[in-house]
Design a protein around this motif. Structure first.
Motif, PDB file in Angstrom:
ATOM      1  N   GLU A   1       9.191  15.683   0.567  1.00  0.00           N
ATOM      2  CA  GLU A   1       8.539  16.359  -0.455  1.00  0.00           C
ATOM      3  C   GLU A   1       8.965  15.362  -1.760  1.00  0.00           C
ATOM      4  N   PRO A   2       8.366  14.651  -2.437  1.00  0.00           N
ATOM      5  CA  PRO A   2       8.935  13.404  -3.308  1.00  0.00           C
ATOM      6  C   PRO A   2       8.724  14.170  -4.679  1.00  0.00           C
ATOM      7  N   GLU A   3       9.047  13.588  -5.631  1.00  0.00           N
ATOM      8  CA  GLU A   3       9.212  13.961  -6.905  1.00  0.00           C
ATOM      9  C   GLU A   3       7.862  13.654  -7.733  1.00  0.00           C
ATOM     10  N   LEU A   4       7.426  14.146  -8.597  1.00  0.00           N
ATOM     11  CA  LEU A   4       6.258  13.692  -9.175  1.00  0.00           C
ATOM     12  C   LEU A   4       5.981  12.279  -9.496  1.00  0.00           C
ATOM     13  N   ASP A   5       6.667  11.595 -10.169  1.00  0.00           N
ATOM     14  CA  ASP A   5       6.540  10.271 -10.606  1.00  0.00           C
ATOM     15  C   ASP A   5       6.364   9.475  -9.280  1.00  0.00           C
ATOM     16  N   ARG A   6       6.934   9.819  -8.229  1.00  0.00           N
ATOM     17  CA  ARG A   6       6.654   8.983  -7.013  1.00  0.00           C
ATOM     18  C   ARG A   6       5.484   9.454  -6.200  1.00  0.00           C
ATOM     19  N   TRP A   7       4.840  10.682  -6.504  1.00  0.00           N
ATOM     20  CA  TRP A   7       3.541  11.104  -6.090  1.00  0.00           C
ATOM     21  C   TRP A   7       2.721  10.102  -6.908  1.00  0.00           C
ATOM     22  N   ILE A   8       2.749   9.706  -8.082  1.00  0.00           N
ATOM     23  CA  ILE A   8       1.834   9.099  -9.010  1.00  0.00           C
ATOM     24  C   ILE A   8       1.833   7.725  -8.623  1.00  0.00           C
ATOM     25  N   ARG A   9       3.078   7.071  -8.611  1.00  0.00           N
ATOM     26  CA  ARG A   9       3.253   5.741  -8.406  1.00  0.00           C
ATOM     27  C   ARG A   9       2.550   5.335  -6.942  1.00  0.00           C
ATOM     28  N   ARG A  10       3.049   6.011  -5.929  1.00  0.00           N
ATOM     29  CA  ARG A  10       2.240   5.689  -4.651  1.00  0.00           C
ATOM     30  C   ARG A  10       0.803   5.924  -4.669  1.00  0.00           C
ATOM     31  N   ALA A  11       0.159   7.015  -5.259  1.00  0.00           N
ATOM     32  CA  ALA A  11      -1.136   7.205  -5.167  1.00  0.00           C
ATOM     33  C   ALA A  11      -1.902   6.147  -5.905  1.00  0.00           C
ATOM     34  N   LEU A  12      -1.340   5.382  -7.055  1.00  0.00           N
ATOM     35  CA  LEU A  12      -1.933   4.512  -7.737  1.00  0.00           C
ATOM     36  C   LEU A  12      -1.802   3.096  -6.886  1.00  0.00           C
ATOM     37  N   GLN A  13      -0.773   3.076  -6.261  1.00  0.00           N
ATOM     38  CA  GLN A  13      -0.704   1.496  -5.291  1.00  0.00           C
ATOM     39  C   GLN A  13      -1.705   1.956  -4.291  1.00  0.00           C
ATOM     40  N   LEU A  14      -2.062   3.051  -3.608  1.00  0.00           N
ATOM     41  CA  LEU A  14      -3.107   3.279  -2.490  1.00  0.00           C
ATOM     42  C   LEU A  14      -4.309   3.048  -2.913  1.00  0.00           C
ATOM     43  N   SER A  15      -4.695   3.687  -4.100  1.00  0.00           N
ATOM     44  CA  SER A  15      -5.999   3.624  -4.855  1.00  0.00           C
ATOM     45  C   SER A  15      -6.423   2.035  -5.076  1.00  0.00           C
ATOM     46  N   MET A  16      -5.526   1.329  -5.499  1.00  0.00           N
ATOM     47  CA  MET A  16      -5.700  -0.034  -5.879  1.00  0.00           C
ATOM     48  C   MET A  16      -6.065  -0.989  -4.716  1.00  0.00           C
ATOM     49  N   LYS A  17      -5.546  -0.403  -3.301  1.00  0.00           N
ATOM     50  CA  LYS A  17      -5.754  -1.315  -2.115  1.00  0.00           C
ATOM     51  C   LYS A  17      -7.412  -1.068  -1.614  1.00  0.00           C
ATOM     52  N   GLU A  18      -7.997   0.152  -2.275  1.00  0.00           N
ATOM     53  CA  GLU A  18      -9.255   0.692  -1.606  1.00  0.00           C
ATOM     54  C   GLU A  18     -10.148  -0.425  -2.004  1.00  0.00           C
TER      55      GLU A  18
END
Length: 204
Positions: A187-204
């Motif tokens: 259960e990550p902190e909000l800033d890790r949620w955002i960073r990881r979501a941004l990384q994954l979205s850029m790979k699509e």
């Protein structure tokens, strides 16, 4: 439209199963594909999404869950990936009850569902579910406990943060759902949620 496919599970991936019937292998995206047994004959209830660049099949063990998936696709802002994640997040009957009771708190804990999407689900589906014969007891023959993902907090805030960065709600919801899969039980902190979501979205 392909209503269902009956055949043998040839193999599985992390996102889909391949069902062989009469020498043809159908790639079918589904929830928890590794729970389908290889070499076993199955009937998969399907929904086909046709786009210019792809023809995609989504599959379900139960016809009623597939029909619920189809209703979710009719909600503005919900695409196939989010609808699949929502129908696979726990007991579908609990989802129907949440719509009937306008339980936005429950709905916003579902994968890829923010506050606005939850409101649209209630607005668009409350009458349609009733007309289609769905109720909270429709799925009582196969109750499933709500998965831990549904109880997690943080995903809604991550979706809202991505929207503030210029993503639309569906894009933000999809990115956060992918991040959740990567985090597993963590259960990550909000800033890790955002960073990881941004990384994954850029790979699509």
């Amino acid at each position: 439209m392909i209503e269902f496919i009956r055949g043998v599970v040839a193999y599985r991936t992390t996102e889909a199963i391949v069902v062989e019937t009469e020498g043809v292998g159908y790639l079918i995206f589904c929830i928890q594909p590794l729970k389908w047994e290889e070499g076993k004959e199955v009937t998969v209830y399907t929904h086909q999404v046709i786009r210019e660049d792809a023809h995609t099949l989504y599959g379900f063990r139960e016809r009623q869950v597939r029909d619920l998936f189809r209703l979710l696709l009719g909600v503005s802002g919900i695409g196939p990936k989010v609808a699949l994640a929502v129908t696979g997040s726990g007991d579908p009957g609990r989802l129907v009850k949440a719509v009937e009771q306008e339980d936005l708190r429950f709905l916003t804990k579902l994968p890829g569902v923010g506050k606005k999407t939850a409101q649209r689900i209630v607005l668009d589906l409350k009458d349609k579910l009733k007309k289609a014969g769905f109720s909270g007891n429709t799925f009582s023959d196969s109750p499933v406990e709500i998965q831990e993902d549904v109880e997690r907090v943080g995903s809604e805030e991550a979706i809202e943060a991505l929207q503030a960065l210029g993503y639309n709600e569906e894009e933000a919801s999809r990115a956060v759902a992918m991040a959740r899969k990567d985090f597993g039980d963590e259960e990550p902190e909000l800033d890790r949620w955002i960073r990881r979501a941004l990384q994954l979205s850029m790979k699509e």
